[in-house]
Scaffold this motif. Sequence first.
Motif, PDB file in Angstrom:
ATOM      1  N   GLY A 106       0.093  25.820 -72.397  1.00 32.57           N
ATOM      2  CA  GLY A 106      -0.605  27.245 -72.555  1.00 32.57           C
ATOM      3  C   GLY A 106       0.286  28.311 -73.132  1.00 32.57           C
ATOM      4  N   LEU A 107       1.393  28.360 -72.615  1.00 36.56           N
ATOM      5  CA  LEU A 107       2.543  29.394 -73.443  1.00 36.56           C
ATOM      6  C   LEU A 107       2.639  28.666 -74.881  1.00 36.56           C
ATOM      7  CD1 LEU A 107       5.270  29.598 -70.808  1.00 36.56           C
ATOM      8  CD2 LEU A 107       3.385  31.342 -71.088  1.00 36.56           C
ATOM      9  N   LEU A 108       2.586  27.564 -75.022  1.00 37.34           N
ATOM     10  CA  LEU A 108       3.055  27.285 -76.568  1.00 37.34           C
ATOM     11  C   LEU A 108       1.683  27.570 -77.230  1.00 37.34           C
ATOM     12  CD1 LEU A 108       4.396  25.715 -78.685  1.00 37.34           C
ATOM     13  CD2 LEU A 108       3.470  23.558 -77.906  1.00 37.34           C
ATOM     14  N   LEU A 109       0.426  27.303 -76.708  1.00 35.29           N
ATOM     15  CA  LEU A 109      -0.845  27.601 -77.510  1.00 35.29           C
ATOM     16  C   LEU A 109      -0.804  29.133 -77.504  1.00 35.29           C
ATOM     17  CD1 LEU A 109      -3.198  25.292 -75.694  1.00 35.29           C
ATOM     18  CD2 LEU A 109      -2.250  25.057 -77.937  1.00 35.29           C
ATOM     19  N   ARG A 154      -4.413  26.610 -64.995  1.00 30.48           N
ATOM     20  CA  ARG A 154      -2.980  26.631 -65.104  1.00 30.48           C
ATOM     21  C   ARG A 154      -2.657  26.902 -66.816  1.00 30.48           C
ATOM     22  NH1 ARG A 154      -0.226  29.442 -62.861  1.00 30.48           N
ATOM     23  NH2 ARG A 154       1.778  28.315 -63.143  1.00 30.48           N
ATOM     24  N   CYS A 155      -3.419  25.942 -67.486  1.00 27.53           N
ATOM     25  CA  CYS A 155      -3.282  26.219 -69.157  1.00 27.53           C
ATOM     26  C   CYS A 155      -3.944  27.416 -69.437  1.00 27.53           C
ATOM     27  CB  CYS A 155      -3.971  24.795 -69.771  1.00 27.53           C
ATOM     28  SG  CYS A 155      -3.702  24.847 -71.265  1.00 27.53           S
ATOM     29  N   LEU A 156      -4.823  27.671 -68.914  1.00 31.89           N
ATOM     30  CA  LEU A 156      -5.183  29.072 -69.573  1.00 31.89           C
ATOM     31  C   LEU A 156      -4.522  30.275 -69.052  1.00 31.89           C
ATOM     32  CD1 LEU A 156      -7.803  30.774 -70.845  1.00 31.89           C
ATOM     33  CD2 LEU A 156      -9.045  30.425 -68.602  1.00 31.89           C
ATOM     34  N   THR A 157      -4.164  30.259 -67.981  1.00 34.50           N
ATOM     35  CA  THR A 157      -3.280  31.235 -67.596  1.00 34.50           C
ATOM     36  C   THR A 157      -1.986  31.246 -68.223  1.00 34.50           C
ATOM     37  OG1 THR A 157      -3.562  30.927 -65.125  1.00 34.50           O
ATOM     38  CG2 THR A 157      -1.788  31.957 -65.576  1.00 34.50           C
ATOM     39  N   GLY A 158      -1.402  30.084 -69.026  1.00 33.68           N
ATOM     40  CA  GLY A 158      -0.159  30.211 -69.831  1.00 33.68           C
ATOM     41  C   GLY A 158      -0.623  31.048 -70.980  1.00 33.68           C
ATOM     42  N   VAL A 159      -1.721  30.669 -71.597  1.00 38.82           N
ATOM     43  CA  VAL A 159      -2.201  31.226 -72.837  1.00 38.82           C
ATOM     44  C   VAL A 159      -2.200  32.844 -72.640  1.00 38.82           C
ATOM     45  CG1 VAL A 159      -4.185  31.512 -74.533  1.00 38.82           C
ATOM     46  CG2 VAL A 159      -3.404  29.379 -73.618  1.00 38.82           C
ATOM     47  N   CYS A 160      -2.990  33.239 -71.394  1.00 38.30           N
ATOM     48  CA  CYS A 160      -3.012  34.689 -71.090  1.00 38.30           C
ATOM     49  C   CYS A 160      -1.654  35.362 -70.986  1.00 38.30           C
ATOM     50  CB  CYS A 160      -3.859  34.684 -70.136  1.00 38.30           C
ATOM     51  SG  CYS A 160      -5.654  34.326 -69.904  1.00 38.30           S
ATOM     52  N   CYS A 161      -0.740  34.631 -70.339  1.00 38.13           N
ATOM     53  CA  CYS A 161       0.437  35.112 -69.947  1.00 38.13           C
ATOM     54  C   CYS A 161       1.244  35.455 -71.372  1.00 38.13           C
ATOM     55  CB  CYS A 161       1.355  34.197 -68.944  1.00 38.13           C
ATOM     56  SG  CYS A 161       3.368  34.652 -68.642  1.00 38.13           S
ATOM     57  N   CYS A 162       1.113  34.437 -72.238  1.00 40.22           N
ATOM     58  CA  CYS A 162       1.983  34.380 -73.531  1.00 40.22           C
ATOM     59  C   CYS A 162       1.152  35.755 -74.420  1.00 40.22           C
ATOM     60  CB  CYS A 162       1.722  33.238 -74.293  1.00 40.22           C
ATOM     61  SG  CYS A 162       2.738  33.228 -75.893  1.00 40.22           S
ATOM     62  N   CYS A 163      -0.064  35.871 -74.401  1.00 37.14           N
ATOM     63  CA  CYS A 163      -0.538  36.983 -75.183  1.00 37.14           C
ATOM     64  C   CYS A 163      -0.312  38.503 -74.377  1.00 37.14           C
ATOM     65  CB  CYS A 163      -2.032  36.955 -75.305  1.00 37.14           C
ATOM     66  SG  CYS A 163      -2.820  35.250 -76.136  1.00 37.14           S
ATOM     67  N   ILE A 164      -0.197  38.292 -73.102  1.00 41.52           N
ATOM     68  CA  ILE A 164       0.333  39.524 -72.309  1.00 41.52           C
ATOM     69  C   ILE A 164       1.400  39.808 -72.932  1.00 41.52           C
ATOM     70  CG2 ILE A 164       0.699  40.567 -70.068  1.00 41.52           C
ATOM     71  CD1 ILE A 164      -1.710  39.079 -69.096  1.00 41.52           C
ATOM     72  N   ARG A 425       9.313  27.859 -77.066  1.00 42.69           N
ATOM     73  CA  ARG A 425       8.168  27.259 -76.144  1.00 42.69           C
ATOM     74  C   ARG A 425       8.277  25.625 -76.322  1.00 42.69           C
ATOM     75  NH1 ARG A 425       7.006  31.486 -73.372  1.00 42.69           N
ATOM     76  NH2 ARG A 425       6.388  33.100 -74.625  1.00 42.69           N
ATOM     77  N   LEU A 426       8.891  25.004 -77.462  1.00 47.71           N
ATOM     78  CA  LEU A 426       9.058  23.704 -77.150  1.00 47.71           C
ATOM     79  C   LEU A 426      10.108  23.321 -76.189  1.00 47.71           C
ATOM     80  CD1 LEU A 426       8.765  22.554 -81.008  1.00 47.71           C
ATOM     81  CD2 LEU A 426       7.029  21.927 -79.038  1.00 47.71           C
ATOM     82  N   GLY A 427      11.099  24.201 -76.095  1.00 47.57           N
ATOM     83  CA  GLY A 427      12.095  24.044 -75.056  1.00 47.57           C
ATOM     84  C   GLY A 427      11.515  24.228 -73.467  1.00 47.57           C
ATOM     85  N   CYS A 428      10.777  25.211 -73.500  1.00 44.60           N
ATOM     86  CA  CYS A 428      10.119  25.403 -72.313  1.00 44.60           C
ATOM     87  C   CYS A 428       9.220  24.240 -72.092  1.00 44.60           C
ATOM     88  CB  CYS A 428       8.858  26.623 -72.276  1.00 44.60           C
ATOM     89  SG  CYS A 428       9.877  28.246 -72.579  1.00 44.60           S
ATOM     90  N   LEU A 429       8.337  23.746 -72.799  1.00 44.33           N
ATOM     91  CA  LEU A 429       7.655  22.427 -72.360  1.00 44.33           C
ATOM     92  C   LEU A 429       8.601  21.227 -72.242  1.00 44.33           C
ATOM     93  CD1 LEU A 429       4.864  21.137 -72.450  1.00 44.33           C
ATOM     94  CD2 LEU A 429       4.840  20.711 -75.005  1.00 44.33           C
ATOM     95  N   ALA A 430       9.485  21.003 -72.946  1.00 45.91           N
ATOM     96  CA  ALA A 430      10.380  19.988 -72.674  1.00 45.91           C
ATOM     97  C   ALA A 430      11.083  20.005 -71.568  1.00 45.91           C
ATOM     98  CB  ALA A 430      11.498  19.997 -73.608  1.00 45.91           C
ATOM     99  N   ASN A 431      11.390  21.043 -70.843  1.00 43.80           N
ATOM    100  CA  ASN A 431      11.844  21.328 -69.515  1.00 43.80           C
ATOM    101  C   ASN A 431      10.919  20.794 -68.576  1.00 43.80           C
ATOM    102  OD1 ASN A 431      14.107  22.486 -67.769  1.00 43.80           O
ATOM    103  ND2 ASN A 431      12.294  23.486 -66.938  1.00 43.80           N
ATOM    104  N   SER A 432       9.601  21.153 -68.554  1.00 45.47           N
ATOM    105  CA  SER A 432       8.876  20.456 -67.558  1.00 45.47           C
ATOM    106  C   SER A 432       8.705  19.101 -67.582  1.00 45.47           C
ATOM    107  CB  SER A 432       7.453  21.549 -67.792  1.00 45.47           C
ATOM    108  OG  SER A 432       6.777  20.809 -69.099  1.00 45.47           O
TER     109      SER A 432
END
Length: 516
Positions: A106-109, A154-164, A425-432
């Motif tokens: 979600g953060l990446l999107l 959780r995915c939608l929360t990540g999108v909102c968090c990034c836009c915020i 963001r790719l680094g964040c995703l790779a870490n998960s």
Amino acid sequence: MSPLQLAVYWRLSLVFSFTSFLFFLDIFTAAVVADTCRRGNGNGTAARPPLLLLRGTSAPNAQGNQSQPGEGSEAGDDWRKESGQRDSVCDWTDWLSYGQTFFMVGLLLGSLFGGAISDRYGKRPVLLVCVCVHAVCGVVPVILPQPFVFLAVRCLTGVCCCCINICSFSLAVEWTAPAARLWPPAFLPFCFSLGTMGGAPLAWLSSSWTQLHLSLALPQLVCLPLYLSIPESPRWLLLRRRTDVLERYRSNSPADRQCLDLLLETALKETALKEPAPPAGHAPSDIIHLRHPTVLLRLFIMSYLSAASALTYFGICMNIGSFGVGVYAAQFFSGLSEAPCLLVPLVRLGRRPISMLALFLSGAACFLSLLLSRYYGEPVLVMSLALLGKLCILTATFISVLYSIELFPTVVRQRCVSLVNLCYRLGCLANSLVPSNPNGAISLAAMVVYSSGPIIGCGLCLLLPETSGVPLPDSAEDCDRQPRPRLPSIGALWRKRRPEPLPAEKDETLTGLFDL
């Protein structure tokens, strides 16, 4: 500060503080499920082995908690025991381990389209919508405790968090005078650290699925009406010729009028200083600028620094319970360790030296933490070193935001900065996606990556120039002409910033703007 500036800052501070509640929800969820689902029905029978919940949360007595499939659904003392339903959260604990991955997706999107939407429709509307959706996302799992619903939320929360984050940083910077624009990128993460410290005791007091989500979502829902008075960005209103809104802001008070006059005059002067684009055929295209060796080298270095910083920062944040300290106490001190970043704008060391120092200290602290953990060091000391590394990598990330803007030429700056952010963001995703040990501890390979990545980045910074106090480059040739850095004196590290004097009278261009 004017009343409008105060309204922006303290309301955005609330937004950032509450954002951290759901940012680390997966850590609290794993801790609660590990504590609740292993109790079984009170006679020693486990409801479900919570061994695959989340990296950073160990499963106590893991070997003794194994059960055969189907036992948990019949004898589980689950999180919905008050309703007597057999469809419990403990029946799908394995799905919770994917919550962090979906949040990072979600953060990446959000990073891909959040900036474009806010530029078109305005920072304020996008911020208000995302804050409302973010708060509702905290309540949905209480109403619909199903695995697919939880992962989608959780995915939608990540999108909102990034836009915020995008809208909040833009609003804070554009409502700040040019001489003090280094403070918003330090103040908002400080508020995020306060929210991290506040979310830990709230989660500690929650003993069930319902209590956990309500305790983290209700404060956001209660404060939603306060955000309606957040003003729009004056620069965006100026570009959209929304003079009626600007005039309404200016008429609030004399302090608001004086503040807006200064901000709008600065915006008009910056617009007037921009040279018109050269005609086609007389200047190299953007692609040629992007393929210039200097630009490519800087793009590679900054992309690597972003990915390495994301791996180290989120690797420590999401594994905070793996250092032998209680997850709630560790989360509280994790937020406390980020508070000193508020002092970064006071340090006058230059972009390159402070980046190199922060990266080296981060890698060294993580390496020492790895050594102590392998040789049975004190858990508190191990966690303290890891949190020191997290503080240093956060400082390096804060500086790299400004460093990226100052390194790339104007003609390709937005593209290069977008690529750097994408690597983060790719680094964040790779870490998960990094697997953990079965006992919940951080793997040796992961800690080696967390420690070696910043140290390698420190060496790569030697290839970058110093950009503090240097005009922004407009072309690749300007990048080649940027001076090499000089080591500052000790007395220049801490010096007082003198505020810029306000203009005695308004600019004629600004006066004519409101006559339209």
